[in-house]
Design an enzyme around this catalytic site. Structure first.
Site, PDB file in Angstrom:
ATOM      1  CG  ASP A 144      -5.998   0.806  -0.843  1.00 52.15           C
ATOM      2  OD1 ASP A 144      -5.101   1.685  -0.883  1.00 52.15           O
ATOM      3  OD2 ASP A 144      -6.105  -0.003   0.094  1.00 52.15           O
ATOM      4  CG  ASP A 190      -2.846  -0.529  -2.623  1.00 54.51           C
ATOM      5  OD1 ASP A 190      -2.645   0.612  -2.173  1.00 54.51           O
ATOM      6  OD2 ASP A 190      -3.560  -1.366  -2.043  1.00 54.51           O
ATOM      7  CG  ASP A 207      -2.558   3.954  -1.606  1.00 51.59           C
ATOM      8  OD1 ASP A 207      -3.263   3.978  -2.635  1.00 51.59           O
ATOM      9  OD2 ASP A 207      -2.778   3.168  -0.664  1.00 51.59           O
ATOM     10  CB  SER A 218      -0.966  -0.034   1.179  1.00 51.99           C
ATOM     11  OG  SER A 218      -1.897   1.011   1.105  1.00 51.99           O
TER      12      SER A 218
END
Length: 461
Positions: free
Chosen positions: A253, A251, A249, A110
């Protein structure tokens, strides 16, 4: 405990593998190929030695090593694997639900730097595995009692790519952005680098891309979307005359916005703006500010707080039949689309609001502003237990005018004037987090100094 505080639940304080957001750690120290192999075997065993699993990863340089190891574990224990390659985390959650497979895996750390990586597991409905499911996986992982199928029953691998176009089309069908907005998209060279600029462009926006070259070393900026790391985005938004900047960020999400004046949005205020649009029951976490309550009161809505972590928010959304949920970190869930946090959809939705009600600076300034701060105190895993074991009693001895004590996640004291302080251990890093909101800066500093001294004294004993 107030009626809007969910009951304290023991989600497995003695877990050794999973944290607040899956498994995460430094490569070769905590995250290894052997660990990934056995996680794959454990998941396949949990699924009964059969079934289908989708797997994706972000842009980190260590992802293919981990993917190969996880896939080997899944295949050896009888599961079929459907590879998505590099995709944002929300596409993994979407693919699990869309394709009707049994589980999903995302390889990502992340917002952590490039030397970190991690593994997160997803349910059939696109929601992350719950703490109880993670505990079951952990038991299998440590017992090493894995299903080992015969050679003719070993699983097979498949590459799937058409789900990306389906994801894009369904996103664009649920937002209605007025044409003509200029948007700067900064995916941090992470998993959103390929899809996020394309999706915003196809939504009708004029798009300027920043840090959209895929690179697992994150050369343009660190992947955590905070003000310190978004200096370039703040400058570019102003330089090109953009209406909004969208940052993800590693990834994708998560999402944080920059207004047309080049200011990073206050996390709580941004969440308040979107929550107000949904109305009804809104789920957020114990570290979210009071401005969200103020925004919901204006439309007759209700705020329900739960533990930090997107899975806690997701569980509460389902339980309360909520319209929307999110964390101040920019991790938002959209139950009308998928139960996986989706930074791209979050960006589209704030852009849609700006296109119809903007500018963003005015929307933000119209939300009540309370002085707040977030501190991190370095603390080992053992010291976290030491601090949190006694913190409630020590805090209540040192503060007066306490209206409420909430221990759903750490310890949150709410005072009679609605100021509050939350002390909780990080679930992903070696820190104790201190979050404070007060009615004036002087009170803020007083609460901070008292809490920091209490924690530092406990650590020095």
């Amino acid at each position: 405990m107030t009626t809007n505080d969910k009951k304290k639940v023991d989600s497995g304080a003695n877990k050794k593998l999973f944290g607040t957001s899956g498994i995460r750690g430094k490569i070769k120290e905590e995250i290894t190929a052997e660990l990934a192999l056995n996680v794959g075997k454990a998941l396949a065993t949990y699924l009964g030695g059969k079934g289908n699993v989708v797997i994706g990863y972000d842009s980190r340089t260590t992802n293919q090593m981990l993917e190969n190891a996880i896939c080997a574990g899944l295949l050896e224990s009888g599961c079929n694997v459907f590879k998505l390659k590099m995709v944002p985390t929300p596409l993994v959650g979407y693919a699990v639900a869309k394709l009707g497979v049994d589980a999903g895996i995302m390889i990502t750390a992340s917002h952590n730097p490039s030397q970190y990586n991690g593994i997160k597991v997803w349910n059939k409905n696109g929601m992350a595995y719950t703490p109880s499911q993670e505990e079951e996986l952990e038991k299998i992982y440590f017992s090493k009692e894995f299903i080992n199928v015969s050679w003719e029953n070993i699983g097979t691998t498949h590459l799937i790519e058409d789900v990306k176009e389906s994801y894009i089309n369904e996103l664009l069908n649920i937002v209605d952005i007025k044409p003509g907005l200029k948007v700067v998209v900064d995916p941090a060279s992470g998993a959103g680098s390929e899809l996020s600029p394309i999706i915003f462009r196809r939504s009708g926006c004029e798009v300027v891309s920043l840090n959209s070259q895929v690179d697992g070393f994150f050369p343009g900026r660190n992947p955590e979307p905070n003000e310190q790391n978004l200096k370039d985005l703040m400058k570019v938004v102003v330089a090109v005359g953009a209406d909004i900047g969208i940052a993800h960020d590693g990834d994708a999400d998560r999402m944080i916005a920059v207004d047309e004046k080049g200011r990073v949005s206050d996390f709580d205020k941004l969440l308040a703006i979107v929550s107000r649009e949904f109305g009804g029951k809104i789920i957020t976490t114990v570290d979210a500010g009071s401005c969200i309550d103020d925004a919901l009161k204006s439309v007759g809505g209700e705020v329900i707080r739960t533990k930090v972590g997107d899975v806690s928010v997701a569980e509460a959304i389902l339980e309360e039949k909520a319209t929307f949920g999110g964390e101040p970190s920019g991790t938002w869930l959209h139950p009308d689309f998928c139960m996986c946090p989706d930074g791209i959809l979050s960006g589209l939705r704030i852009t849609e609001i700006v296109s119809k009600k903007g500018p963003l600076s005015k929307l933000l300034d119209d939300i009540p502003d309370y002085p707040n701060l977030r501190e991190k105190i370095l603390c080992s895993a053992d010291d976290k237990l030491k601090v949190m074991g006694n913190i409630e009693s020590i805090l209540t001895e040192n503060f007066e005018n306490i209206a409420n004590v909430n221990t759903i996640d750490g310890v949150r004291l709410t005072f009679e004037d609605n100021s509050w302080v939350l002390i909780r251990p990080s679930g992903t890093e070696n820190f104790i987090r201190v979050t404070i909101e007060a009615k004036n800066p002087k009170q803020l500093e007083l609460i901070k100094d008292t809490c920091v001294k209490i924690i530092e004294d406990m650590l020095s004993e």
